[in-house]
Enzyme design. Sequence first.
Site, PDB file in Angstrom:
ATOM      1  CG  ASP A  46      -1.751  -0.922   2.046  1.00  0.00           C
ATOM      2  OD1 ASP A  46      -1.524  -1.821   0.905  1.00  0.00           O
ATOM      3  OD2 ASP A  46      -2.379  -1.336   2.461  1.00  0.00           O
ATOM      4  CD1 TRP A  70       2.676  -7.581   3.084  1.00  0.00           C
ATOM      5  CD2 TRP A  70       2.304  -9.096   5.179  1.00  0.00           C
ATOM      6  NE1 TRP A  70       1.825  -6.810   4.445  1.00  0.00           N
ATOM      7  CE2 TRP A  70       1.725  -8.286   6.110  1.00  0.00           C
ATOM      8  CE3 TRP A  70       3.025 -10.157   5.597  1.00  0.00           C
ATOM      9  CZ2 TRP A  70       1.251  -8.019   6.814  1.00  0.00           C
ATOM     10  CZ3 TRP A  70       1.743  -9.945   7.166  1.00  0.00           C
ATOM     11  CH2 TRP A  70       1.189  -9.206   7.492  1.00  0.00           C
ATOM     12  CB  SER A 106      -2.183   0.783   5.473  1.00  0.00           C
ATOM     13  OG  SER A 106      -0.981   0.042   4.631  1.00  0.00           O
ATOM     14  CG  ASP A 173      -5.737   0.088   6.493  1.00  0.00           C
ATOM     15  OD1 ASP A 173      -4.608   0.207   7.702  1.00  0.00           O
ATOM     16  OD2 ASP A 173      -6.029  -0.891   6.072  1.00  0.00           O
ATOM     17  CD1 TRP A 310      -4.474  -7.453  -0.497  1.00  0.00           C
ATOM     18  CD2 TRP A 310      -2.327  -8.422   0.172  1.00  0.00           C
ATOM     19  NE1 TRP A 310      -3.493  -6.645   0.140  1.00  0.00           N
ATOM     20  CE2 TRP A 310      -2.719  -7.146   0.303  1.00  0.00           C
ATOM     21  CE3 TRP A 310      -1.204  -9.377  -0.286  1.00  0.00           C
ATOM     22  CZ2 TRP A 310      -1.118  -6.474   1.440  1.00  0.00           C
ATOM     23  CZ3 TRP A 310       0.220  -8.773   0.509  1.00  0.00           C
ATOM     24  CH2 TRP A 310      -0.156  -7.489   1.557  1.00  0.00           C
TER      25      TRP A 310
HETATM   26  C1  FRU Z   1      -3.820  -3.527   2.366  1.00  0.00           C
HETATM   27  C2  FRU Z   1      -3.140  -4.053   3.702  1.00  0.00           C
HETATM   28  C3  FRU Z   1      -3.645  -3.281   5.146  1.00  0.00           C
HETATM   29  C4  FRU Z   1      -2.688  -2.811   5.991  1.00  0.00           C
HETATM   30  C5  FRU Z   1      -1.426  -3.457   5.275  1.00  0.00           C
HETATM   31  C6  FRU Z   1      -0.752  -4.321   5.622  1.00  0.00           C
HETATM   32  O1  FRU Z   1      -3.396  -4.626   1.987  1.00  0.00           O
HETATM   33  O2  FRU Z   1      -3.456  -5.225   4.341  1.00  0.00           O
HETATM   34  O3  FRU Z   1      -5.099  -3.263   5.355  1.00  0.00           O
HETATM   35  O4  FRU Z   1      -2.175  -2.075   6.880  1.00  0.00           O
HETATM   36  O5  FRU Z   1      -1.522  -3.993   4.048  1.00  0.00           O
HETATM   37  O6  FRU Z   1       0.901  -4.385   4.439  1.00  0.00           O
END
Ligand code: FRU
Length: 500
Positions: A46, A70, A106, A173, A310
């Site tokens: 993100d 990730w 995020s 977020d 994703w």
């Molecule tokens: C969205 C997300 C957010 C989270 C972040 C983790 O793509 O899942 O909700 O904060 O990525 O990397």
Amino acid sequence: MKKILNQMDNKLDAAQQFVDEMKKKTSHHPWRPVYHVAPPANWMNDPNGFCFFNGEYHLFYQHHPFSPEWGPMYWGHVKSKDLVFWQHLPIALAPGEAYDRDGCFSGSAIEKDGKLYLMYTGNVWTGPNHDKDLQQTQALAVSDNGVRFTKLAENPVIAAAPEGDIHPHHFRDPKVWEHEGQYYAVIGSKTKTNQGQALLFRSPDLINWEFVNVMAKGEGNFGFMWECPDFFHLDGQDVLVMSPQGMKPEGIYYHNLHQSGYVIGTLNYETGQLSHGPFQLLDYGFDFYAPQTTIDNKGRRILIAWMDMWESPMPTQTHGWAGAMTLPRLLRIENGQIVSIPVPELERLRENEVAYTQVTVEGELALEGISGDHVELELVIDAQAASRFGLKLRVNEERGEETVLTYTKDDGLVSLDRNRSGQGPGGIRQAEVPLENNQLHLRCFIDKSSVEIFINGGTTVMTARVYPSEGATGIRFFADQPVQIINLKKWDLKHAIINY
Ligand code: FRU
């Protein structure tokens, strides 16, 4: 406070060194974007903290500096004077405190008293199940210069999700903004029965927050969790952007794992509730998620999204990096929908113009000088009597590679087909696009591993990552009956990432 700073500095140095070493191997790979932001090495998701601060645009991003997958999230950082040429800066945030031990998730940025504040989600795993065993709180980091950040001693500034029909753990977020002297934040959430929702908070000082209300809640097929909400006022209306996880396909729509879109309405700042119209997508392609906007000194609302999805295969991972950002898109509201076009500054990337007018296409046609793997194409097609016409991008005839955009008149659909794009995931995405005066207007931004197609002035946009072979530079036009390309321009686009 000092201790916090030192600990983060050590982690940042180690991460930066690792990325600097890795990028020697990643920087020249043929899929590296020429004019899109991508991580120097390893993982990006993100966009975070997108803002205009001290005369420059800053963009942070979810970053795992130690592998192209990730992992515990850091915040990577780039900046730009013009949204065109980007410069990589040192990694800005590292996880490690009790409240963000397993990731700085995020969040967003806001300027206060000349300082830049990042508001983000501290993530902690409390057990092995990443869906159930997590604790998410909201935290702040501050900087005088927009480069070096210190986490606040008051963290976490929102220590728990509020009571009510609100899931206690999925709470993340924050997007922060100022309104009439108060700060507001909208935070992604879900109900206890897995309906996505957005929560509104208010603060006089960014540190002390009170829960105002559930600002909006999904009903029916509207996702089990809303990630990355964003809220802004645009052209006289309020807009809530969100990324609902897990909406089910409906007809030609919602075929990606997760969606990103918006509702338009009016926020009652007293009650904290948003009355709004239907959910609409921001992009109809394959790879567009977690968009974030900012407003700049010209009062423009600009959006950038993660140009991936994703669980989609990412063939660049075997080359030591993954993830890229979309082009910055300028938003406006027209006829009850958001229209997005590439920011006009991107014209600075253009060179070597090749232009045609009044070209008839029947069957398949290649045009002298119209090719490339980092180019912009702008064209207007008069469909005439054709029932099916379109464009092939990133063509490698020998290998049978092509990424195909087709317009079919009987159903009024544009289809983007990447089943023969090269390596990586395939599939078709479609959108309903009415012709205007029997014409289709296209702007296509082709980069080394992406296409972004702005249709009819940005009323529909389709974005895809594609992974063709190096020789896939062909561009072809096709039609089942003669169509007329009224005008066509092609530019090569310059390198825009200053230091990998
Ligand atoms: C969205 C997300 C957010 C989270 C972040 C983790 O793509 O899942 O909700 O904060 O990525 O990397």
